[in-house]
Design a protein around this motif. Structure first.
Motif, short mmCIF file in Angstrom:
data_model
loop_
_atom_site.label_atom_id
_atom_site.label_comp_id
_atom_site.label_asym_id
_atom_site.label_seq_id
_atom_site.Cartn_x
_atom_site.Cartn_y
_atom_site.Cartn_z
N PRO A 110 0.81 -1.23 0.00
CA PRO A 110 0.00 0.00 0.00
C PRO A 110 0.84 1.28 0.00
CG PRO A 110 -0.95 -1.60 1.50
CD PRO A 110 0.40 -2.15 1.07
N ALA A 111 1.91 1.31 0.76
CA ALA A 111 2.77 2.51 0.80
C ALA A 111 3.50 2.69 -0.53
CB ALA A 111 3.77 2.42 1.95
N ALA A 112 3.96 1.60 -1.13
CA ALA A 112 4.65 1.69 -2.42
C ALA A 112 3.68 2.19 -3.50
CB ALA A 112 5.24 0.34 -2.81
N TRP A 113 2.44 1.70 -3.46
CA TRP A 113 1.43 2.15 -4.43
C TRP A 113 1.12 3.63 -4.22
CZ3 TRP A 113 -0.28 0.65 -8.91
CH2 TRP A 113 -1.45 1.21 -9.44
N GLN A 114 0.98 4.04 -2.96
CA GLN A 114 0.67 5.45 -2.70
C GLN A 114 1.81 6.35 -3.17
OE1 GLN A 114 -2.43 6.61 -1.60
NE2 GLN A 114 -1.49 8.46 -2.44
N ALA A 115 3.05 5.90 -3.00
CA ALA A 115 4.19 6.68 -3.50
C ALA A 115 4.11 6.83 -5.02
CB ALA A 115 5.51 6.02 -3.09
N LEU A 116 3.69 5.76 -5.71
CA LEU A 116 3.53 5.84 -7.16
C LEU A 116 2.39 6.77 -7.54
CD1 LEU A 116 4.33 4.84 -10.01
CD2 LEU A 116 2.71 2.94 -9.67
N VAL A 117 1.28 6.69 -6.81
CA VAL A 117 0.14 7.57 -7.08
C VAL A 117 0.55 9.03 -6.87
CG1 VAL A 117 -2.18 8.26 -6.30
CG2 VAL A 117 -1.61 5.82 -6.55
N ASP A 118 1.24 9.32 -5.78
CA ASP A 118 1.67 10.69 -5.50
C ASP A 118 2.62 11.20 -6.59
OD1 ASP A 118 0.16 10.60 -3.18
OD2 ASP A 118 1.90 10.26 -1.87
N HIS A 119 3.57 10.36 -6.98
CA HIS A 119 4.49 10.74 -8.06
C HIS A 119 3.71 11.01 -9.34
CE1 HIS A 119 7.61 10.54 -11.13
NE2 HIS A 119 6.76 9.74 -11.75
N THR A 120 2.78 10.12 -9.66
CA THR A 120 2.03 10.23 -10.91
C THR A 120 1.17 11.49 -10.92
OG1 THR A 120 2.05 7.82 -11.12
CG2 THR A 120 0.44 9.02 -12.46
N ASP A 121 0.62 11.86 -9.78
CA ASP A 121 -0.14 13.10 -9.67
C ASP A 121 0.75 14.29 -10.02
OD1 ASP A 121 -2.22 14.88 -9.08
OD2 ASP A 121 -1.83 14.83 -6.94
N ASP A 122 1.94 14.33 -9.44
CA ASP A 122 2.90 15.41 -9.75
C ASP A 122 3.35 15.35 -11.21
OD1 ASP A 122 2.77 16.25 -7.10
OD2 ASP A 122 4.64 15.26 -6.52
#
Length: 165
Positions: free
Chosen positions: A40-52
């Protein structure tokens, strides 16, 4: 070995874009290799990066009249929305499947839509770091809508949005 690894085929000769894409590929690999507890944390890091990442490209498009109503931006919105939904659901199997799908989707997106954007930015002399357009005469007079080509009109953007909705 990750489903998607950085290669010269993904490089677009726009260093800031290439660095951002390389980071996306690395974060996607981290998701793929994460254990259940870390997923879950790795996915959220990817989501946050993708948003930026998508926000940055969308700003570049607006700054150079590539328009926020084109297919490229619409695809960003749809993909990010699905990624956020995966994070909200928290279903590890769904997240893993989404990561596999992103590994298939991303190279096509980078080699088509992002390549066209990179070419547009280079022609305009756009400096992604500063936002300065060094060749303003190379910009289109009006914002590019649809996909920027004769074969794709605004109706296709509407259709993509209705499928996503």
């Amino acid at each position: 070995m990750a489903a998607l690894e950085w290669s010269d085929a993904l490089a677009l000769d726009l260093p800031l874009m290439d660095d951002t894409h390389r980071e996306f590929v690395d974060l996607l690999a981290a998701v793929e290799h994460a254990g259940d507890v870390a997923l879950p944390a790795a996915w959220q890091a990817l989501v946050d990066h993708t948003d930026d990442h998508f926000g940055q490209e969308d700003r570049w498009m607006r700054a150079t009249r590539f328009s926020s109503t084109n297919c490229h931006s619409t695809q960003h919105q749809v993909v990010l929305s699905v990624m956020r939904e995966g994070a909200a659901r928290g279903d590890l199997a769904v997240i893993r499947q989404m990561a596999r799908e992103l590994a298939v989707w991303f190279p096509q997106h980078a080699q088509t839509m992002d390549a066209a954007l990179a070419l547009h930015l280079r022609r305009a002399g756009f400096d992604p770091a500063t936002g300065i357009v060094h060749a303003p005469d190379a910009l289109p007079r009006e914002a590019i809508h649809g996909c920027g080509g004769a074969s794709c009109g605004d109706h296709e953007v509407d259709e993509a949005a209705s499928v996503a909705g």
